[in-house]
Design a protein around this motif. Structure first.
Motif, PDB file in Angstrom:
ATOM      1  N   TYR A   1     -36.075 -48.009-123.266  1.00 11.63           N
ATOM      2  CA  TYR A   1     -35.649 -48.925-122.212  1.00 11.63           C
ATOM      3  C   TYR A   1     -36.872 -49.420-121.443  1.00 11.63           C
ATOM      4  O   TYR A   1     -37.687 -48.621-120.975  1.00 11.63           O
ATOM      5  CB  TYR A   1     -34.668 -48.226-121.271  1.00 11.63           C
TER       6      TYR A   1
ATOM      7  N   HIS B   1     -30.888 -50.967-113.566  1.00 13.47           N
ATOM      8  CA  HIS B   1     -30.041 -49.766-113.579  1.00 13.47           C
ATOM      9  C   HIS B   1     -30.791 -48.624-112.886  1.00 13.47           C
ATOM     10  O   HIS B   1     -31.275 -47.701-113.550  1.00 13.47           O
ATOM     11  CB  HIS B   1     -29.692 -49.389-115.024  1.00 13.47           C
TER      12      HIS B   1
ATOM     13  N   GLN C   1     -29.894 -46.069-111.344  1.00 12.38           N
ATOM     14  CA  GLN C   1     -29.338 -44.725-111.482  1.00 12.38           C
ATOM     15  C   GLN C   1     -29.471 -44.191-112.904  1.00 12.38           C
ATOM     16  O   GLN C   1     -29.004 -43.086-113.193  1.00 12.38           O
ATOM     17  CB  GLN C   1     -27.858 -44.719-111.066  1.00 12.38           C
ATOM     18  N   GLN C   2     -30.089 -44.959-113.804  1.00 10.46           N
ATOM     19  CA  GLN C   2     -30.348 -44.467-115.159  1.00 10.46           C
ATOM     20  C   GLN C   2     -31.724 -43.823-115.198  1.00 10.46           C
ATOM     21  O   GLN C   2     -32.737 -44.464-114.938  1.00 10.46           O
ATOM     22  CB  GLN C   2     -30.293 -45.610-116.179  1.00 10.46           C
ATOM     23  N   ASN C   3     -31.767 -42.558-115.530  1.00 10.06           N
ATOM     24  CA  ASN C   3     -33.037 -41.834-115.606  1.00 10.06           C
ATOM     25  C   ASN C   3     -33.621 -41.808-117.017  1.00 10.06           C
ATOM     26  O   ASN C   3     -34.825 -41.605-117.187  1.00 10.06           O
ATOM     27  CB  ASN C   3     -32.864 -40.397-115.110  1.00 10.06           C
TER      28      ASN C   3
ATOM     29  N   ASP D   1     -25.933 -42.940-114.036  1.00  8.31           N
ATOM     30  CA  ASP D   1     -25.763 -44.050-114.975  1.00  8.31           C
ATOM     31  C   ASP D   1     -26.213 -43.676-116.384  1.00  8.31           C
ATOM     32  O   ASP D   1     -26.406 -44.547-117.229  1.00  8.31           O
ATOM     33  CB  ASP D   1     -26.546 -45.276-114.485  1.00  8.31           C
ATOM     34  N   ASP D   2     -26.386 -42.376-116.626  1.00  8.53           N
ATOM     35  CA  ASP D   2     -26.754 -41.895-117.961  1.00  8.53           C
ATOM     36  C   ASP D   2     -25.514 -41.393-118.687  1.00  8.53           C
ATOM     37  O   ASP D   2     -25.367 -40.205-118.980  1.00  8.53           O
ATOM     38  CB  ASP D   2     -27.796 -40.770-117.851  1.00  8.53           C
ATOM     39  N   LYS D   3     -24.614 -42.321-118.971  1.00  5.36           N
ATOM     40  CA  LYS D   3     -23.333 -41.964-119.594  1.00  5.36           C
ATOM     41  C   LYS D   3     -23.179 -42.536-120.997  1.00  5.36           C
ATOM     42  O   LYS D   3     -22.606 -41.878-121.875  1.00  5.36           O
ATOM     43  CB  LYS D   3     -22.172 -42.460-118.720  1.00  5.36           C
TER      44      LYS D   3
ATOM     45  N   PHE E   1     -25.113 -45.005-124.130  1.00  5.51           N
ATOM     46  CA  PHE E   1     -26.366 -45.586-124.601  1.00  5.51           C
ATOM     47  C   PHE E   1     -26.133 -46.274-125.945  1.00  5.51           C
ATOM     48  O   PHE E   1     -25.474 -45.714-126.827  1.00  5.51           O
ATOM     49  CB  PHE E   1     -27.435 -44.503-124.779  1.00  5.51           C
TER      50      PHE E   1
END
Length: 209
Positions: A59, A67, A69-71, A178-180, A182
């Motif tokens: 990414y 995003h 909240q995406q780590n 937000d890592d739900k 992919f």
């Protein structure tokens, strides 16, 4: 002359029957959903050897900026399929992850059951439900198209630093809200070499198996 010819035919038939009786049980590619899943993920059904598929995504900064909240920064997925003689096929996954605030590589491994029961329609062959050992969480692999899969980790999954003892580590807290889900894209099998420890299996990846 006719008697000799008849004898040869009978001997040939007897030989074929004996060869069939001595042949090992055929490995099963499984139900229609399993076969459909295998053809889309691996390009063929499972035979006597384990087969693999590799997917990856990195990414970029603009995506991560949209995003916050995406780590997860990079994710690599190795899917393997195999079938023991007379048994349903099984699948395993190896997942490698890096996060935006650290360059450390983390990994996890899981097992997946067969895709669907015997008699189920092939149209149902779009998802493999997998789990990490020791209540490490659920990971689903859903087919998107011939080149991509969707990896769902709804509640996080137990991960550990690559090469460390998995029983002594659980870094699932690194997953953000937000890592739900992919989307990963198919890539060369050699891109998944870091997820394999066995040298024989690494050789298979290098050969494109």
């Amino acid at each position: 002359m006719k008697r000799h010819l008849l004898m040869r035919v009978l001997l040939a038939q007897a030989a074929l029957i004996l060869m069939a009786a001595e042949a090992p049980p055929a490995r099963s590619a499984g139900s229609a959903p399993d076969e459909a899943f295998q053809r889309q993920v691996f390009g063929r059904v499972i035979g006597k050897d384990k087969i693999h598929a590799c997917y990856r995504r990195a990414y970029d900064a603009p995506h991560l900026g949209r995003h916050p909240q995406q780590n997860v920064r990079t994710m690599t997925l190795l899917v393997a399929g195999s079938a023991e003689e007379g048994a349903d096929p099984g699948y395993t996954l190896a997942l490698g992850v890096t996060f935006r605030k650290a360059g450390t590589h983390f990994e996890t491994f899981g097992g997946c059951g067969s895709i669907g029961p015997s008699g189920a329609p092939a149209a149902k062959a779009n998802v493999a439900h997998c789990s990490v050992d020791c209540d490490g969480g659920a990971i689903d692999i859903r087919l998107k198209d011939d080149k991509s899969v969707l990896v769902a980790i709804p509640d996080g999954a137990r991960i550990w630093k690559a090469g460390s003892d998995s029983e002594d580590s659980d870094e699932r807290k690194r997953f953000g809200t937000d890592d739900k889900l992919f989307r990963l894209d198919r890539t060369a099998l050699t891109d998944c070499l870091s997820l394999v420890g066995d040298e024989d299996e690494k050789a298979m990846l290098r050969r494109g198996q």
